[in-house]
Design a protein around this motif. Structure first.
Motif, PDB file in Angstrom:
ATOM      1  N   GLY A  78      20.152  80.745  -7.857  1.00  0.00           N
ATOM      2  CA  GLY A  78      20.231  79.348  -7.465  1.00  0.00           C
ATOM      3  C   GLY A  78      21.038  79.170  -6.198  1.00  0.00           C
ATOM      4  O   GLY A  78      20.619  78.487  -5.262  1.00  0.00           O
ATOM      5  N   ALA A  79      22.184  79.826  -6.150  1.00  0.00           N
ATOM      6  CA  ALA A  79      23.046  79.728  -4.976  1.00  0.00           C
ATOM      7  C   ALA A  79      22.352  80.315  -3.753  1.00  0.00           C
ATOM      8  O   ALA A  79      22.418  79.767  -2.654  1.00  0.00           O
ATOM      9  CB  ALA A  79      24.364  80.460  -5.241  1.00  0.00           C
ATOM     10  N   ASP A  80      21.665  81.435  -3.967  1.00  0.00           N
ATOM     11  CA  ASP A  80      20.903  82.079  -2.902  1.00  0.00           C
ATOM     12  C   ASP A  80      19.923  81.101  -2.256  1.00  0.00           C
ATOM     13  O   ASP A  80      19.918  80.920  -1.035  1.00  0.00           O
ATOM     14  CB  ASP A  80      20.100  83.248  -3.493  1.00  0.00           C
ATOM     15  CG  ASP A  80      20.717  84.580  -3.176  1.00  0.00           C
ATOM     16  OD1 ASP A  80      21.955  84.630  -3.061  1.00  0.00           O
ATOM     17  OD2 ASP A  80      19.963  85.551  -3.038  1.00  0.00           O
ATOM     18  N   GLU A 135      14.511  81.399 -16.995  1.00  0.00           N
ATOM     19  CA  GLU A 135      13.474  81.593 -15.977  1.00  0.00           C
ATOM     20  C   GLU A 135      12.719  80.284 -15.730  1.00  0.00           C
ATOM     21  O   GLU A 135      12.366  79.956 -14.603  1.00  0.00           O
ATOM     22  CB  GLU A 135      12.514  82.695 -16.429  1.00  0.00           C
ATOM     23  CG  GLU A 135      11.746  83.336 -15.301  1.00  0.00           C
ATOM     24  CD  GLU A 135      12.676  83.990 -14.301  1.00  0.00           C
ATOM     25  OE1 GLU A 135      12.441  83.833 -13.098  1.00  0.00           O
ATOM     26  OE2 GLU A 135      13.662  84.641 -14.715  1.00  0.00           O
ATOM     27  N   GLN A 136      12.523  79.574 -16.811  1.00  0.00           N
ATOM     28  CA  GLN A 136      11.854  78.271 -16.695  1.00  0.00           C
ATOM     29  C   GLN A 136      12.669  77.325 -15.811  1.00  0.00           C
ATOM     30  O   GLN A 136      12.126  76.616 -14.963  1.00  0.00           O
ATOM     31  CB  GLN A 136      11.721  77.685 -18.099  1.00  0.00           C
ATOM     32  CG  GLN A 136      10.497  76.820 -18.299  1.00  0.00           C
ATOM     33  CD  GLN A 136      10.264  76.537 -19.768  1.00  0.00           C
ATOM     34  OE1 GLN A 136      11.084  76.893 -20.608  1.00  0.00           O
ATOM     35  NE2 GLN A 136       9.151  75.907 -20.086  1.00  0.00           N
ATOM     36  N   ARG A 137      13.975  77.362 -16.019  1.00  0.00           N
ATOM     37  CA  ARG A 137      14.856  76.491 -15.233  1.00  0.00           C
ATOM     38  C   ARG A 137      14.818  76.882 -13.759  1.00  0.00           C
ATOM     39  O   ARG A 137      14.698  76.034 -12.875  1.00  0.00           O
ATOM     40  CB  ARG A 137      16.290  76.608 -15.761  1.00  0.00           C
ATOM     41  CG  ARG A 137      16.991  75.280 -15.890  1.00  0.00           C
ATOM     42  CD  ARG A 137      18.479  75.480 -16.092  1.00  0.00           C
ATOM     43  NE  ARG A 137      19.131  76.097 -14.961  1.00  0.00           N
ATOM     44  CZ  ARG A 137      20.274  76.779 -15.038  1.00  0.00           C
ATOM     45  NH1 ARG A 137      20.857  76.943 -16.211  1.00  0.00           N
ATOM     46  NH2 ARG A 137      20.822  77.297 -13.961  1.00  0.00           N
ATOM     47  N   ASP A 141      13.654  74.562 -10.675  1.00  0.00           N
ATOM     48  CA  ASP A 141      14.542  74.313  -9.535  1.00  0.00           C
ATOM     49  C   ASP A 141      13.866  74.698  -8.225  1.00  0.00           C
ATOM     50  O   ASP A 141      13.945  73.978  -7.229  1.00  0.00           O
ATOM     51  CB  ASP A 141      15.849  75.099  -9.710  1.00  0.00           C
ATOM     52  CG  ASP A 141      16.742  74.484 -10.783  1.00  0.00           C
ATOM     53  OD1 ASP A 141      16.410  73.375 -11.244  1.00  0.00           O
ATOM     54  OD2 ASP A 141      17.746  75.118 -11.152  1.00  0.00           O
ATOM     55  N   ALA A 142      13.225  75.852  -8.240  1.00  0.00           N
ATOM     56  CA  ALA A 142      12.546  76.312  -7.024  1.00  0.00           C
ATOM     57  C   ALA A 142      11.454  75.324  -6.637  1.00  0.00           C
ATOM     58  O   ALA A 142      11.272  75.007  -5.451  1.00  0.00           O
ATOM     59  CB  ALA A 142      11.962  77.705  -7.244  1.00  0.00           C
ATOM     60  N   HIS A 143      10.756  74.835  -7.650  1.00  0.00           N
ATOM     61  CA  HIS A 143       9.693  73.871  -7.372  1.00  0.00           C
ATOM     62  C   HIS A 143      10.267  72.602  -6.727  1.00  0.00           C
ATOM     63  O   HIS A 143       9.785  72.132  -5.692  1.00  0.00           O
ATOM     64  CB  HIS A 143       8.964  73.519  -8.670  1.00  0.00           C
ATOM     65  CG  HIS A 143       7.799  72.581  -8.478  1.00  0.00           C
ATOM     66  ND1 HIS A 143       6.520  73.038  -8.246  1.00  0.00           N
ATOM     67  CD2 HIS A 143       7.726  71.233  -8.441  1.00  0.00           C
ATOM     68  CE1 HIS A 143       5.712  72.009  -8.094  1.00  0.00           C
ATOM     69  NE2 HIS A 143       6.419  70.899  -8.211  1.00  0.00           N
ATOM     70  N   ARG A 144      11.309  72.098  -7.365  1.00  0.00           N
ATOM     71  CA  ARG A 144      11.916  70.868  -6.866  1.00  0.00           C
ATOM     72  C   ARG A 144      12.417  71.061  -5.424  1.00  0.00           C
ATOM     73  O   ARG A 144      12.188  70.232  -4.548  1.00  0.00           O
ATOM     74  CB  ARG A 144      13.077  70.465  -7.771  1.00  0.00           C
ATOM     75  CG  ARG A 144      13.577  69.051  -7.511  1.00  0.00           C
ATOM     76  CD  ARG A 144      14.702  68.696  -8.479  1.00  0.00           C
ATOM     77  NE  ARG A 144      14.366  69.030  -9.853  1.00  0.00           N
ATOM     78  CZ  ARG A 144      15.111  69.803 -10.637  1.00  0.00           C
ATOM     79  NH1 ARG A 144      16.245  70.309 -10.183  1.00  0.00           N
ATOM     80  NH2 ARG A 144      14.745  70.067 -11.877  1.00  0.00           N
ATOM     81  N   LEU A 162      -0.553  72.512  -5.368  1.00  0.00           N
ATOM     82  CA  LEU A 162      -0.433  73.344  -4.171  1.00  0.00           C
ATOM     83  C   LEU A 162       0.958  73.964  -4.074  1.00  0.00           C
ATOM     84  O   LEU A 162       1.110  75.114  -3.654  1.00  0.00           O
ATOM     85  CB  LEU A 162      -0.732  72.520  -2.917  1.00  0.00           C
ATOM     86  CG  LEU A 162      -2.220  72.281  -2.645  1.00  0.00           C
ATOM     87  CD1 LEU A 162      -2.402  71.324  -1.485  1.00  0.00           C
ATOM     88  CD2 LEU A 162      -2.931  73.600  -2.369  1.00  0.00           C
ATOM     89  N   ILE A 163       1.959  73.197  -4.469  1.00  0.00           N
ATOM     90  CA  ILE A 163       3.324  73.745  -4.453  1.00  0.00           C
ATOM     91  C   ILE A 163       3.477  74.823  -5.516  1.00  0.00           C
ATOM     92  O   ILE A 163       4.065  75.893  -5.279  1.00  0.00           O
ATOM     93  CB  ILE A 163       4.360  72.624  -4.675  1.00  0.00           C
ATOM     94  CG1 ILE A 163       4.251  71.596  -3.551  1.00  0.00           C
ATOM     95  CG2 ILE A 163       5.761  73.196  -4.735  1.00  0.00           C
ATOM     96  CD1 ILE A 163       4.441  72.166  -2.173  1.00  0.00           C
ATOM     97  N   GLN A 164       2.918  74.559  -6.681  1.00  0.00           N
ATOM     98  CA  GLN A 164       2.970  75.574  -7.733  1.00  0.00           C
ATOM     99  C   GLN A 164       2.279  76.850  -7.282  1.00  0.00           C
ATOM    100  O   GLN A 164       2.774  77.956  -7.496  1.00  0.00           O
ATOM    101  CB  GLN A 164       2.298  75.036  -9.002  1.00  0.00           C
ATOM    102  CG  GLN A 164       3.084  73.947  -9.703  1.00  0.00           C
ATOM    103  CD  GLN A 164       2.392  73.457 -10.955  1.00  0.00           C
ATOM    104  OE1 GLN A 164       1.202  73.164 -10.940  1.00  0.00           O
ATOM    105  NE2 GLN A 164       3.142  73.364 -12.036  1.00  0.00           N
ATOM    106  N   ALA A 165       1.130  76.668  -6.651  1.00  0.00           N
ATOM    107  CA  ALA A 165       0.380  77.831  -6.164  1.00  0.00           C
ATOM    108  C   ALA A 165       1.209  78.595  -5.136  1.00  0.00           C
ATOM    109  O   ALA A 165       1.240  79.828  -5.135  1.00  0.00           O
ATOM    110  CB  ALA A 165      -0.944  77.382  -5.553  1.00  0.00           C
ATOM    111  N   THR A 166       1.881  77.848  -4.282  1.00  0.00           N
ATOM    112  CA  THR A 166       2.715  78.482  -3.264  1.00  0.00           C
ATOM    113  C   THR A 166       3.790  79.358  -3.914  1.00  0.00           C
ATOM    114  O   THR A 166       4.023  80.502  -3.508  1.00  0.00           O
ATOM    115  CB  THR A 166       3.379  77.417  -2.376  1.00  0.00           C
ATOM    116  OG1 THR A 166       2.360  76.670  -1.710  1.00  0.00           O
ATOM    117  CG2 THR A 166       4.294  78.064  -1.356  1.00  0.00           C
TER     118      THR A 166
END
Lengths: 220, 220
Positions: A78-80, A135-137, A141-144, A162-166
């Motif tokens: 997350g910090a990364d 992992e879900q979290r 977070d990455a998606h958001r 499209l974001i999910q696919a990315t």
DNA sequence: TAACAAACAGTCAAGACTGACTTTTTCTCG
DNA sequence: CGAGAAAAAGTCAGTCTTGACTGTTTGTTA
């Protein structure tokens, strides 16, 4: 000799914290170098410079140790991502830069360690119970974060996907990267995807939606 | 055809072949169920109904067994894809069907087994030497097959990269599928990807230059 | 300062896995 | 048909890993 102790006095609470941190860092390191199966508790304690007994005091079983390492790793990841997001340039190549950041992240040793846990968790119920939610979290977070960075309007049909696919794409690239590092290939693919993604997100006709304007910082 | 052979006479060559096949199948099964680390040679021999000594005769070490299983798996994966390609419908939803096929394949147990080997190979030089080239071949075959099925002209700039991205995407989806099966999510993502991909492959202006020119980039 | 508790260190036995060795069965060739 | 070779089965010792046990040091509190 409580009266005078000129030498470094370290509170035991602090010592505990440091000791645990050392063990978790070492655990992640070994995870990257040897893989999950090759990560023996003995090896971790040696790497951390912590005695076997001390290790056992903090983490009675291997599962306890690795699960704690997973949580630690989650924070690091997350910090990364947050740190990398800070350094992003604004302007015309925004999308490409965001993809580059994601690509880098999912090709880093940190991702490798996460992958080891991911795969190990598939056949280890105890590990899965810890890794699954985390992992879900991280995924959410990455998606958001990506949505924010790209200024995507998720209410427009297809844009969320499209974001999910990315993200799944960069995960796939990261996977491929683990056994054969091919940065050039990754770069070319992300170059193209940046163009295609921009087109898909911008074009009001493509995802079947009437166009309103894009985010404000859209360049010429 | 000597004088009389009333009982079933099986040539030793055939027996060897069958014995090896049984062991390899069992090895893949165990790989899927228990993961690479959980795959002990003892377990495989039991699963295959082959004695420990017999197994050791055919595959002296665990590495020998697993490497042979990798090759076996490669054949299975190739046959899988080819078979699925045969059953593809023609017509307007061609792209979506191809993506569905790829998505299915990379979410199948066969992919799971390959993933186990993939990850294990990262930290096992001997395994990597066997898995690396094979995986590369499978990747190339999948690429070629996809190009054929979609009728893509790879000489057009960016199109090759889009196919690569598609394959990395389904790899990423397959990875996510291993610990949390979410077919609905996958379907939605592939729905959108099909639309975007069709648009990008059809539009002659889209993948082209956004100012800077794009070299055709021969297949390196 | 003394007593108590927590943290740390070292040792060790039980269990599991691998692969070598020995014996038995089955096939092939003279 | 018999002898020799190959394949398969069974047994076993060496090695590694885990986690439990015991003793020692360090920090806190009365």
């Amino acid at each position: 000799m409580t009266a005078a102790t000129p030498t470094a006095r370290v509170p035991q609470e602090e010592r505990t914290r440091v000791m645990r941190a050392r063990l978790l860092e070492a655990c992640v390191e070994v995870l990257i170098e040897r893989g999950y199966a090759g990560t023996s508790t003995t090896l971790v304690s040696e790497r951390a410079g912590v005695s076997r007994g001390a290790q056992l005091h903090h983490f009675p079983t291997k599962a306890d140790l690795v699960v704690a390492a997973v949580e630690h790793l989650t924070l690091v990841r997350g910090a990364d991502l947050a740190a990398a997001a800070e350094a992003l340039p604004r302007g015309s190549h925004r999308t490409r830069a965001v993809l580059e950041m994601l690509g880098e992240h999912f090709s880093s040793p940190v991702f490798t360690a996460a992958l080891e846990l991911w795969v190990a968790a598939r056949t280890d119920a105890e590990l899965l119970a810890a890794v699954g939610p985390l992992e879900q979290r991280v995924g959410r977070d990455a998606h958001r974060l990506t949505v924010e960075l790209l200024g995507v309007d998720e209410s427009r049909p297809g844009h969320r996907e499209l974001i999910q696919a990315t993200l799944d794409l960069v995960r796939g690239l990261g996977l491929a990267n683990t056994i054969s590092d091919d940065a050039r290939r990754r770069r070319r693919i992300l170059d193209q995807w940046a163009r295609t993604l921009d087109a898909a997100l911008a074009d009001p006709a493509d995802p079947a939606d009437t166009g309103t304007d894009q985010h404000p910082e859209d360049p010429a």
